[in-house]
Motif scaffolding. Structure first.
Motif, short mmCIF file in Angstrom:
data_model
loop_
_atom_site.label_atom_id
_atom_site.label_comp_id
_atom_site.label_asym_id
_atom_site.label_seq_id
_atom_site.Cartn_x
_atom_site.Cartn_y
_atom_site.Cartn_z
N ALA A 127 0.84 -1.20 0.00
CA ALA A 127 0.00 0.00 0.00
C ALA A 127 0.88 1.25 0.00
O ALA A 127 2.07 1.20 0.29
CB ALA A 127 -0.91 -0.01 1.21
N ARG A 128 0.27 2.38 -0.32
CA ARG A 128 0.96 3.66 -0.22
C ARG A 128 0.03 4.66 0.43
O ARG A 128 -1.16 4.38 0.62
CB ARG A 128 1.42 4.14 -1.59
N THR A 129 0.54 5.81 0.78
CA THR A 129 -0.28 6.79 1.48
C THR A 129 -0.41 8.07 0.66
O THR A 129 0.44 8.39 -0.17
CB THR A 129 0.30 7.14 2.86
N ALA A 174 -4.23 5.38 3.59
CA ALA A 174 -3.48 4.28 2.99
C ALA A 174 -4.38 3.60 1.96
O ALA A 174 -5.57 3.38 2.20
CB ALA A 174 -3.05 3.28 4.05
N HIS A 175 -3.81 3.25 0.80
CA HIS A 175 -4.59 2.63 -0.25
C HIS A 175 -3.66 1.77 -1.10
O HIS A 175 -2.46 1.98 -1.15
CB HIS A 175 -5.28 3.69 -1.12
N PRO A 187 -7.07 -6.66 -0.94
CA PRO A 187 -5.96 -6.82 -1.89
C PRO A 187 -6.26 -7.95 -2.87
O PRO A 187 -6.76 -9.00 -2.52
CB PRO A 187 -4.78 -7.16 -0.97
N GLY A 188 -5.91 -7.70 -4.15
CA GLY A 188 -6.25 -8.64 -5.22
C GLY A 188 -7.37 -8.07 -6.08
O GLY A 188 -7.47 -8.38 -7.25
N GLY A 189 -8.20 -7.21 -5.50
CA GLY A 189 -9.24 -6.53 -6.25
C GLY A 189 -9.51 -5.21 -5.59
O GLY A 189 -10.65 -4.85 -5.32
N GLY A 192 -9.53 2.17 -3.75
CA GLY A 192 -9.81 3.12 -2.68
C GLY A 192 -9.06 2.87 -1.39
O GLY A 192 -8.28 1.92 -1.27
N PRO A 193 -9.28 3.73 -0.40
CA PRO A 193 -8.53 3.69 0.86
C PRO A 193 -8.79 2.42 1.67
O PRO A 193 -9.88 1.87 1.69
CB PRO A 193 -9.03 4.93 1.60
#
Length: 277
Positions: A127-129, A174-175, A187-189, A192-193
């Motif tokens: 993830a990133r922010t 985080a998204h 995760p995998g699909g 959004g946040p």
């Protein structure tokens, strides 16, 4: 919330003789007494429960007479009960004497070397922010409602209050992909946040004010990513100590903070409640 400071939000003062409608969430009420002051708005999603925030940046605690008079004022406004923010020992003993009972106990943790904690972290999540802005308040609230039990969730106005609780703050979402305005899938699909955090600072003191991660993405490093972002930002401002609190029965949060270098303090905080019926 770790720290409650008087905010710059629009407020309306209440005198002992006031008789008003239940205040809207956009208009906090200020209660003033001989020994201190407090800010009140309805508890998130519970409009007849008053959320009493005793302002910490003052010389004295509210007197017993202040607390009694405030209870009468809140009853006249239509509230049926009043619940405090997280209180330390001295303030807790004062409200207990005034008839309040504890409803939640919080562990208080400290990080004494935020620079070392920020430097020690590597890539902890895919993830990133991105910046949490005013337009994301309801997104953050939706994450909060998924992460916390009924009665302890924040609405959008309360998320904004957390941002204003310290002189400076940093809000992050985080998204797993491009930031959006809706809560997405696992995760995998993912869209959004997936989580958010609000960090505050007051001079050399830092606070991890609020952190929430959607349950279905917990275990994917989102919480660690947000804690790392908190420590990294505070280290840049040469903050010397960071505080965070969480419920004593929240084993996952306690483990997250301790892995990041926080240690438990002997002092615990409590939330109190009193019926106004």
């Amino acid at each position: 919330m770790t720290n409650e400071a008087e905010s710059s939000a629009t407020t309306q003062a209440v005198s002992p003789a006031a008789s008003l409608a239940v205040p809207s969430v956009d208009e906090p009420v200020m209660l003033r007494g001989s020994g201190g002051a407090a800010r009140v708005r309805p508890w998130p999603f519970q409009p007849t429960v008053a959320h009493l925030v005793i302002l910490h940046q003052q010389q004295r605690l509210p007197s017993l007479a202040d607390l009694g008079r405030w209870g009468e004022q809140l009853r006249s406004l239509g509230f049926t009960s009043v619940r405090t923010g997280a209180l330390a020992v001295a303030a807790g003993l004062r409200v207990e004497t005034a008839g309040y009972t504890p409803v939640q106990e919080l562990a208080l943790l400290a990080h004494d070397h935020p620079g070392a904690g920020a430097a020690a972290a590597s890539q902890v999540s895919s993830a990133r922010t991105s910046r949490l802005t005013e337009r994301h308040l309801e997104v953050a609230s939706a994450i909060d409602c998924a992460a916390f039990g009924s009665g302890w969730q924040l609405d959008g106005a309360s998320v904004a209050d957390v941002c204003r609780a310290t002189p400076r703050h940093r809000g992050r979402l985080a998204h797993f992909d491009a930031p959006g305005d809706t809560v997405g899938d696992t995760p995998g699909g993912t869209t959004g946040p997936a989580g958010y955090a609000i960090t505050g600072r007051d001079a050399r003191q830092g606070f991890l004010q609020r952190l929430a991660v959607r349950p279905e993405v917990q275990g994917h490093g989102v919480g660690r990513l947000l804690v790392h972002d908190c420590l990294q930002w505070l280290a840049r401002w040469r903050v010397q100590r960071v505080l965070v609190n969480t419920a004593t029965d929240n084993a996952a949060a306690l483990a997250l903070y301790e892995r990041a270098g926080f240690h438990r303090l002997g002092e615990r905080l409590r939330v109190y409640e009193r019926s106004l019926a």
